[in-house]
Design a protein around this motif. Structure first.
Motif, PDB file in Angstrom:
ATOM      1  N   ALA A 102      14.635  31.339   1.337  1.00 30.92           N
ATOM      2  CA  ALA A 102      15.414  31.795   0.192  1.00 30.92           C
ATOM      3  C   ALA A 102      15.324  33.309   0.084  1.00 30.92           C
ATOM      4  O   ALA A 102      14.305  33.912   0.414  1.00 30.92           O
ATOM      5  CB  ALA A 102      14.896  31.154  -1.088  1.00 30.92           C
ATOM      6  N   GLU A 103      16.391  33.922  -0.359  1.00 34.90           N
ATOM      7  CA  GLU A 103      16.448  35.368  -0.485  1.00 34.90           C
ATOM      8  C   GLU A 103      15.382  35.886  -1.456  1.00 34.90           C
ATOM      9  O   GLU A 103      14.951  37.028  -1.371  1.00 34.90           O
ATOM     10  CB  GLU A 103      17.844  35.790  -0.943  1.00 34.90           C
ATOM     11  N   ALA A 104      14.920  35.044  -2.355  1.00 35.34           N
ATOM     12  CA  ALA A 104      13.894  35.430  -3.322  1.00 35.34           C
ATOM     13  C   ALA A 104      12.558  35.724  -2.636  1.00 35.34           C
ATOM     14  O   ALA A 104      11.694  36.380  -3.207  1.00 35.34           O
ATOM     15  CB  ALA A 104      13.711  34.331  -4.359  1.00 35.34           C
ATOM     16  N   HIS A 105      12.366  35.260  -1.398  1.00 35.81           N
ATOM     17  CA  HIS A 105      11.110  35.454  -0.675  1.00 35.81           C
ATOM     18  C   HIS A 105      11.100  36.722   0.164  1.00 35.81           C
ATOM     19  O   HIS A 105      10.134  36.966   0.889  1.00 35.81           O
ATOM     20  CB  HIS A 105      10.816  34.250   0.225  1.00 35.81           C
ATOM     21  N   LEU A 106      12.133  37.543   0.079  1.00 35.10           N
ATOM     22  CA  LEU A 106      12.174  38.787   0.843  1.00 35.10           C
ATOM     23  C   LEU A 106      10.968  39.648   0.513  1.00 35.10           C
ATOM     24  O   LEU A 106      10.592  39.794  -0.649  1.00 35.10           O
ATOM     25  CB  LEU A 106      13.453  39.574   0.535  1.00 35.10           C
ATOM     26  N   ALA A 158       8.828  37.908   5.575  1.00 36.12           N
ATOM     27  CA  ALA A 158      10.230  37.536   5.346  1.00 36.12           C
ATOM     28  C   ALA A 158      10.994  38.833   5.117  1.00 36.12           C
ATOM     29  O   ALA A 158      11.017  39.371   4.026  1.00 36.12           O
ATOM     30  CB  ALA A 158      10.356  36.603   4.149  1.00 36.12           C
ATOM     31  N   GLN A 205      15.137  29.471   8.043  1.00 40.95           N
ATOM     32  CA  GLN A 205      15.815  29.972   6.860  1.00 40.95           C
ATOM     33  C   GLN A 205      14.851  29.972   5.679  1.00 40.95           C
ATOM     34  O   GLN A 205      14.080  29.032   5.504  1.00 40.95           O
ATOM     35  CB  GLN A 205      17.023  29.092   6.512  1.00 40.95           C
ATOM     36  N   MET A 261      21.430  29.835  -4.829  1.00 37.95           N
ATOM     37  CA  MET A 261      20.461  30.709  -4.210  1.00 37.95           C
ATOM     38  C   MET A 261      20.841  30.857  -2.742  1.00 37.95           C
ATOM     39  O   MET A 261      21.027  29.881  -2.045  1.00 37.95           O
ATOM     40  CB  MET A 261      19.061  30.106  -4.345  1.00 37.95           C
ATOM     41  N   SER A 262      20.955  32.108  -2.268  1.00 41.94           N
ATOM     42  CA  SER A 262      21.372  32.312  -0.890  1.00 41.94           C
ATOM     43  C   SER A 262      20.159  32.289   0.035  1.00 41.94           C
ATOM     44  O   SER A 262      19.041  32.601  -0.364  1.00 41.94           O
ATOM     45  CB  SER A 262      22.135  33.623  -0.761  1.00 41.94           C
ATOM     46  N   MET A 263      20.387  31.932   1.264  1.00 37.76           N
ATOM     47  CA  MET A 263      19.339  31.815   2.268  1.00 37.76           C
ATOM     48  C   MET A 263      19.545  32.907   3.320  1.00 37.76           C
ATOM     49  O   MET A 263      20.662  33.324   3.579  1.00 37.76           O
ATOM     50  CB  MET A 263      19.400  30.442   2.952  1.00 37.76           C
ATOM     51  N   ILE A 264      18.433  33.380   3.900  1.00 41.31           N
ATOM     52  CA  ILE A 264      18.512  34.327   5.000  1.00 41.31           C
ATOM     53  C   ILE A 264      17.768  33.737   6.186  1.00 41.31           C
ATOM     54  O   ILE A 264      16.891  32.886   6.019  1.00 41.31           O
ATOM     55  CB  ILE A 264      17.914  35.698   4.632  1.00 41.31           C
ATOM     56  N   ALA A 278      14.612  41.154   5.783  1.00 40.82           N
ATOM     57  CA  ALA A 278      16.052  41.023   6.000  1.00 40.82           C
ATOM     58  C   ALA A 278      16.348  41.288   7.467  1.00 40.82           C
ATOM     59  O   ALA A 278      15.730  42.158   8.080  1.00 40.82           O
ATOM     60  CB  ALA A 278      16.809  42.004   5.127  1.00 40.82           C
TER      61      ALA A 278
END
Length: 103
Positions: free
Chosen positions: A18-22, A37, A16, A1-4, A39
């Motif tokens: 998780a990208e799932a929380h965008l 959250a 940071q 899982m990628s982080m932003i 991008a």
């Protein structure tokens, strides 16, 4: 899982998620305020000035104002209500005086 990396709208702290929380609201670990959250915005690419040096007239953009706390929003709302009440009372007084002059 990628982080932003996101930046808190209130305190400006970076964290940071998780990208799932965008697109969702997350709590800032520093100030505990909910922040979206989103991008990160792509940074503008500037071309170097002739001669290979960066322009010296480029000033950094001012930081956005911090978000208001719940207590500050409530205080502003109360002030607005007082102003509206005073203006309504003044309008009623003017109307009453006009009616007295006519009658």
């Amino acid at each position: 899982m990628s982080m932003i990396v996101i930046t808190c709208a209130r305190c400006g702290g970076a964290s940071q998620v998780a990208e799932a929380h965008l697109g969702q609201m997350v709590r800032c670990p520093r100030c505990r305020e909910a922040t979206p959250a989103a991008a990160p915005a792509p940074s503008p690419v500037s071309s170097p000035a002739p001669g290979g040096t960066a322009p010296s007239s480029a000033a950094p953009s001012p930081a956005p104002p911090p978000a208001l706390t719940r207590r500050e929003r409530q205080a502003l709302r109360r002030r607005r209500h007082v102003i509206v009440a005073v203006l309504c009372a003044a309008g009623l007084a003017v109307a009453a005086l006009a009616l007295l002059r006519i009658g």
